[in-house]
Every structure is written in structure tokens, then in C-alpha cells.
Write an enzyme that holds these catalytic residues in place. Structure first.
Site, PDB file in Angstrom:
ATOM      1  N   SER A   1       0.839  -1.207   0.000  1.00  0.00           N
ATOM      2  CA  SER A   1       0.000   0.000   0.000  1.00  0.00           C
ATOM      3  C   SER A   1       0.870   1.253   0.000  1.00  0.00           C
ATOM      4  O   SER A   1       1.874   1.316   0.714  1.00  0.00           O
ATOM      5  CB  SER A   1      -0.897   0.025   1.242  1.00  0.00           C
ATOM      6  OG  SER A   1      -1.665  -1.142   1.329  1.00  0.00           O
TER       7      SER A   1
ATOM      8  N   GLU B   1      -0.424  -3.344  14.224  1.00  0.00           N
ATOM      9  CA  GLU B   1      -1.320  -3.221  13.072  1.00  0.00           C
ATOM     10  C   GLU B   1      -2.717  -3.723  13.427  1.00  0.00           C
ATOM     11  O   GLU B   1      -3.711  -3.080  13.136  1.00  0.00           O
ATOM     12  CB  GLU B   1      -0.748  -4.037  11.909  1.00  0.00           C
ATOM     13  CG  GLU B   1      -1.582  -3.932  10.632  1.00  0.00           C
ATOM     14  CD  GLU B   1      -0.907  -4.602   9.433  1.00  0.00           C
ATOM     15  OE1 GLU B   1       0.010  -5.406   9.632  1.00  0.00           O
ATOM     16  OE2 GLU B   1      -1.311  -4.301   8.311  1.00  0.00           O
TER      17      GLU B   1
HETATM   18  C1  FAD Z   1      -6.250  -3.648   0.847  1.00  0.00           C
HETATM   19  C2  FAD Z   1      -5.021  -4.460   1.139  1.00  0.00           C
HETATM   20  C3  FAD Z   1      -3.859  -3.803   1.506  1.00  0.00           C
HETATM   21  C4  FAD Z   1      -2.709  -4.543   1.764  1.00  0.00           C
HETATM   22  N1  FAD Z   1      -1.562  -3.863   2.076  1.00  0.00           N
HETATM   23  C5  FAD Z   1      -0.424  -4.552   2.282  1.00  0.00           C
HETATM   24  C6  FAD Z   1       0.800  -3.846   2.532  1.00  0.00           C
HETATM   25  O1  FAD Z   1       0.852  -2.607   2.569  1.00  0.00           O
HETATM   26  N2  FAD Z   1       1.922  -4.580   2.702  1.00  0.00           N
HETATM   27  C7  FAD Z   1       1.916  -5.943   2.672  1.00  0.00           C
HETATM   28  O2  FAD Z   1       2.979  -6.530   2.870  1.00  0.00           O
HETATM   29  N3  FAD Z   1       0.779  -6.645   2.420  1.00  0.00           N
HETATM   30  C8  FAD Z   1      -0.387  -5.972   2.222  1.00  0.00           C
HETATM   31  N4  FAD Z   1      -1.551  -6.672   1.952  1.00  0.00           N
HETATM   32  C9  FAD Z   1      -1.494  -8.119   1.788  1.00  0.00           C
HETATM   33  C10 FAD Z   1      -2.181  -8.934   2.881  1.00  0.00           C
HETATM   34  O3  FAD Z   1      -1.450  -8.899   4.088  1.00  0.00           O
HETATM   35  C11 FAD Z   1      -2.356 -10.360   2.333  1.00  0.00           C
HETATM   36  O4  FAD Z   1      -3.221 -10.276   1.217  1.00  0.00           O
HETATM   37  C12 FAD Z   1      -2.922 -11.312   3.357  1.00  0.00           C
HETATM   38  O5  FAD Z   1      -2.007 -11.525   4.409  1.00  0.00           O
HETATM   39  C13 FAD Z   1      -3.330 -12.653   2.730  1.00  0.00           C
HETATM   40  O6  FAD Z   1      -2.279 -13.194   2.000  1.00  0.00           O
HETATM   41  P1  FAD Z   1      -2.503 -13.703   0.487  1.00  0.00           P
HETATM   42  O7  FAD Z   1      -3.191 -12.606  -0.259  1.00  0.00           O
HETATM   43  O8  FAD Z   1      -1.215 -14.187  -0.022  1.00  0.00           O
HETATM   44  O9  FAD Z   1      -3.552 -14.894   0.611  1.00  0.00           O
HETATM   45  P2  FAD Z   1      -3.193 -16.419   0.950  1.00  0.00           P
HETATM   46  O10 FAD Z   1      -2.264 -16.441   2.106  1.00  0.00           O
HETATM   47  O11 FAD Z   1      -2.768 -17.083  -0.298  1.00  0.00           O
HETATM   48  O12 FAD Z   1      -4.582 -16.972   1.438  1.00  0.00           O
HETATM   49  C14 FAD Z   1      -5.583 -17.470   0.530  1.00  0.00           C
HETATM   50  C15 FAD Z   1      -6.733 -18.031   1.366  1.00  0.00           C
HETATM   51  O13 FAD Z   1      -6.280 -19.164   2.150  1.00  0.00           O
HETATM   52  C16 FAD Z   1      -6.580 -18.975   3.529  1.00  0.00           C
HETATM   53  N5  FAD Z   1      -5.500 -19.541   4.363  1.00  0.00           N
HETATM   54  C17 FAD Z   1      -4.180 -19.427   4.156  1.00  0.00           C
HETATM   55  N6  FAD Z   1      -3.497 -20.045   5.139  1.00  0.00           N
HETATM   56  C18 FAD Z   1      -4.413 -20.552   5.994  1.00  0.00           C
HETATM   57  C19 FAD Z   1      -4.326 -21.278   7.225  1.00  0.00           C
HETATM   58  N7  FAD Z   1      -3.149 -21.627   7.777  1.00  0.00           N
HETATM   59  N8  FAD Z   1      -5.487 -21.633   7.845  1.00  0.00           N
HETATM   60  C20 FAD Z   1      -6.693 -21.292   7.302  1.00  0.00           C
HETATM   61  N9  FAD Z   1      -6.825 -20.611   6.142  1.00  0.00           N
HETATM   62  C21 FAD Z   1      -5.699 -20.236   5.500  1.00  0.00           C
HETATM   63  C22 FAD Z   1      -6.628 -17.467   3.701  1.00  0.00           C
HETATM   64  O14 FAD Z   1      -7.399 -17.093   4.835  1.00  0.00           O
HETATM   65  C23 FAD Z   1      -7.267 -17.025   2.391  1.00  0.00           C
HETATM   66  O15 FAD Z   1      -8.673 -17.149   2.463  1.00  0.00           O
HETATM   67  C24 FAD Z   1      -2.727  -5.967   1.690  1.00  0.00           C
HETATM   68  C25 FAD Z   1      -3.900  -6.628   1.335  1.00  0.00           C
HETATM   69  C26 FAD Z   1      -5.042  -5.891   1.051  1.00  0.00           C
HETATM   70  C27 FAD Z   1      -6.295  -6.625   0.675  1.00  0.00           C
END
Ligand code: FAD
Length: 384
Positions: A163, A246
Site C-alpha cells: 500500500s 497493526e
Molecule cells: C487492501 C489491502 C492492503 C494490503 N496492504 C499490504 C501492505 O501494505 N503490505 C503488505 O505486505 N501486504 C499488504 N496486503 C497483503 C495482505 O497482508 C495479504 O493479502 C494477506 O495476508 C493474505 O495473503 P494472500 O493474499 O497471499 O492470501 P493467501 O495467504 O494465499 O490466502 C488465501 C486463502 O487461504 C486462507 N488460508 C491461508 N493459510 C491458511 C491457514 N493456515 N489456515 C486457514 N486458512 C488459511 C486465507 O485465509 C485465504 O482465504 C494488503 C492486502 C489488502 C487486501
């Protein structure tokens, strides 16, 4: 736990209210949501006004440039600024709410002196380079590599969903410094200047049409080892300090905003006849109870963090989990109140509804918060 405010705290509220009444009319017009340089300038100007009036870093300790006020006063600040319609932290989000508190807790005196004052003045904007294409929920799987070359790290890899990367000066960056160590033990937390050679930012557009985050590519970027916060390979512990802030405090002001929106929803429903629908009325009533409970939970978390020395605990995950769902339910209810008006993409509630969808993902998904609550609060066995 004490949920009442002292006379000193109420006095603080009265002075703050008066100051807000004086300065808010002087603010320039808010820039368009897609005008990121304009938004940066606007948010920085507001932060500077807070700084000059002694309201910046309210709950940070005095030796870190903060005001050292009580957690309750900080809550009052969040409540009153939101009620008065003051600007939100905006582009200063990561600096004030994640990186800053982490540097306060973990930085050396030199690092505190270098980075904290510009954050408090709104002079420097930070972004968060944690997530990677294959490391989100399982953040410790991150692969961005930092290889030591004398007093410098040479960094290659990529980050995603960063972000405000386009307008940021600094990035709180997680890198792998020991690829041989177990995955949680080979990570370090670095401060990387966003204008360093080798940094490429490619904006990503959200569902709501805003390029608020980006992919960040790192090609042999050099960062001095002196800009590492915490010990080498101890970055996972430092990261958990960041994440606790956070999840624990970053969304607090928004609860007040949601309570305000709820009041406006009820008024609109009365005006447009939707109030006659008993199911909708019950839904709004339940949401009102939910946001009141979230505000009480916030006070409880603040009170608990006071006893724990300032850092928010796993209670922040309970808050984040409930809040993100309540926010989505609020804007679903808004769409029902608006009826056909919910198709008007320019209506602020419609834009807010789209952005609410991201709340159960950003800062750790709901599933991950449930895992934390299960393991760290309820003491249930780990599922993996
Ligand atoms: C608006 C927005 C702003 C953001 N800003 C930042 C930022 O500034 N910096 C940054 O570094 N990141 C940022 N993010 C990223 C955010 O932290 C990640 O999207 C989030 O941690 C999920 O990771 P992923 O997208 O890789 O999904 P994944 O980890 O691939 O997850 C996919 C699905 O699997 C589920 N899942 C995964 N592991 C498990 C588990 N062990 N048990 C149960 N369910 C599980 C998840 O809940 C999800 O539904 C942002 C995201 C958004 C939406």
C-alpha cells in the site's frame, strides 16, 4: 480494567474539541481519491498541524518524540477527531501505526533519531513490504533475499500488495538473511529507501478503481546493515511487534466512523421509507450493538495493553476479526437502505462497500486471526 475517564482525561477532550473547532475550517479541500500526490500532500499537511499543536505521536513515549499521554487519552483523541470529521492518518498509516511503533520499541537511539521525527512531522511516508506472491498468510515463507556484502545488504526479490508504495519514501522490508535456517529464524527487518537504485514500483488497481497498492520489484538494491531494526535473523520477532500494532490499534478510529455511518443509515432509512421494514430495523439494531461492543473491546484492549507495558496483545486479533466482518455487514446494510441507489458507483457508501471487502484480507485474513485466537488466547492445539 477501568472504562471510565478521569477529570484530566475529560479536560484533555475539551481542549482537543476546541482546537479541532478552530483548525478544521482552515483545511484545504480534500483531493480526489485517485490523486495520490495530492493525497500525500493533504495528509502530510494535517500531520504537520497535529505536530505543531502537540498532538502527534500522542501515545508514543516522550523519549521517542511522542507526548506520552495515557492510552485513554489516545482513545479520546481518536474518538474526537473522527467525530469532528478530521482527516484520517491516510498516507501516514504505515509510518505512524506500524513502522514508527516498531522503531520506538526495537530501534537503536540513532535509528529513533533518524526516522521518528520525520514520521511525526508528516515529512516522510512509509510503506510495508511484507507480503510476496507466495508469502501472504504464511508470511515466514518469504523469499526476498538479502546477501551481506560488508556493511551492506544486497537485496533481490519482489513484494506485492504494498500500500502507498508509489508515494512512499521508506519501506519496512522483510528479507531472508539466512536461507539455511528454519523459516522463522532467517528473516530480518530492514528500512529501505524507496528511491534506492534497483527499486521498481508497478501500481495495482483495486476493485474500487484506486491504485492504492503496488508490486515492488527489487533488483540488487543496496541497504546499509545499519538500517536493520533488531538483530540479524531476528526479524520474525520484530515483525510480530509490527503486526500486533497493526491489528491492535490501527483500525480503532474507524469504529467511531462506522458508528457515525450507522446513525446516518438509520436517518436515511427513515427518510426513504425503508425504516418500515422490520427485518432491516433489526439488522441496524444488531449492528449498533456490535459496534458498541467493539468500542468497549477497544477500551478493554487499551486497558490490557497498559498493564502489558504498551504493546497490544493477541486481543487485537479478536478486534480485527470482528471489526472487519462488522464493517462488511454495515455496508451491505447500506446497500439495502439505498435500494437502486446502491448502483451509483460515485456514492460514498458504495465506494466504501467495495473497499470493505478487503478488510477480511488485509493485515491478516479472518482465517489467520481465528488461528491466532484459537492458539494464543484459547490455548487450543496447533493444527499444523
Ligand atoms: C487492501 C489491502 C492492503 C494490503 N496492504 C499490504 C501492505 O501494505 N503490505 C503488505 O505486505 N501486504 C499488504 N496486503 C497483503 C495482505 O497482508 C495479504 O493479502 C494477506 O495476508 C493474505 O495473503 P494472500 O493474499 O497471499 O492470501 P493467501 O495467504 O494465499 O490466502 C488465501 C486463502 O487461504 C486462507 N488460508 C491461508 N493459510 C491458511 C491457514 N493456515 N489456515 C486457514 N486458512 C488459511 C486465507 O485465509 C485465504 O482465504 C494488503 C492486502 C489488502 C487486501
Amino acid at each position: 480494567m477501568d472504562l471510565t475517564y478521569t477529570p484530566e482525561e475529560e479536560d484533555f477532550r475539551a481542549r482537543l474539541r476546541q482546537w479541532l473547532g478552530e483548525v478544521l475550517p482552515l483545511l484545504p479541500a480534500k483531493p480526489a481519491a485517485t490523486d495520490w500526490p495530492g493525497r500525500r500532500a493533504y495528509d502530510a499537511a494535517w500531520q504537520r498541524m497535529l505536530y505543531d499543536a502537540g498532538y502527534a505521536g500522542l501515545h508514543w513515549p516522550r523519549d521517542a518524540g511522542g507526548q506520552g499521554v495515557t492510552p485513554a487519552q489516545h482513545l479520546i483523541f481518536l474518538e474526537e477527531t473522527e467525530l469532528a470529521g478530521a482527516p484520517y492518518v491516510g498516507a501516514n498509516f504505515v509510518g505512524l501505526l506500524h513502522a514508527g511503533p516498531t522503531i520506538v520499541a526495537e530501534g537503536t537511539p540513532e535509528q529513533r533519531a533518524r526516522w521518528l521525527p520525520p514520521i511525526l512531522r508528516g515529512d516522510e511516508i512509509w510503506c510495508q513490504g511484507f507480503s510476496e506472491p507466495d508469502a501472504g498468510s504464511d508470511l515466514a515463507a518469504l523469499r526476498t533475499r538479502a546477501v551481506r556484502d560488508g556493511d551492506t545488504y544486497v537485496i533481490s526479490g519482489s513484494k506485492i500488495w504494498t500500500s502507498h508504495a508509489e508515494i512512499a519514501d521508506w519501506c519496512e522490508l522483510l528479507v531472508r538473511t539466512d536461507p539455511e535456517a528454519p523459516k522463522h529464524r532467517g528473516i530480518s527487518w530492514l528500512a529501505m529507501p524507496m528511491d534506492a537504485p534497483g527499486v521498481t514500483v508497478r501500481p495495482l488497481r483495486t476493485l474500487a478503481g484506486s491504485a492504492e497498492f503496488a508490486e515492488v520489484f527489487l533488483d540488487e538494491v543496496r541497504v546499509p546493515a545499519a538500517d536493520r531494526v533488531g538483530a540479524e535473523n531476528d526479524g520474525w520477532r520484530v515483525t510480530n511487534v509490527t503486526l500486533a500494532f497493526e491489528r491492535g490499534t490501527a483500525f480503532v478510529g474507524e469504529v467511531v466512523a462506522c458508528r457515525r455511518v450507522l446513525g446516518a443509515l438509520a436517518r436515511t432509512a427513515r427518510d426513504n421509507g425503508r425504516w418500515d421494514d422490520a427485518v432491516l430495523r433489526r439488522r441496524l439494531g444488531r449492528l449498533s450493538a456490535e459496534f458498541t461492543a467493539l468500542w468497549r473491546l477497544t477500551q478493554w484492549n487499551v486497558s490490557a495493553s497498559r498493564s502489558a507495558g504498551g504493546a497490544p496483545g493477541a486481543g487485537g486479533s479478536v478486534f480485527k476479526l470482528r471489526y472487519s466482518h462488522a464493517r462488511q455487514e454495515l455496508y451491505d446494510a447500506a446497500a439495502e437502505v439505498l435500494g437502486a441507489g446502491a448502483l451509483d458507483a460515485d456514492h460514498t457508501w458504495v465506494a466504501d462497500r467495495l473497499s470493505a471487502l478487503s478488510y477480511t484480507i488485509a493485515a491478516g485474513t479472518s482465517q489467520i486471526q481465528r488461528n491466532i485466537v484459537a492458539e494464543r488466547i484459547l490455548g487450543l492445539p496447533k493444527g499444523r
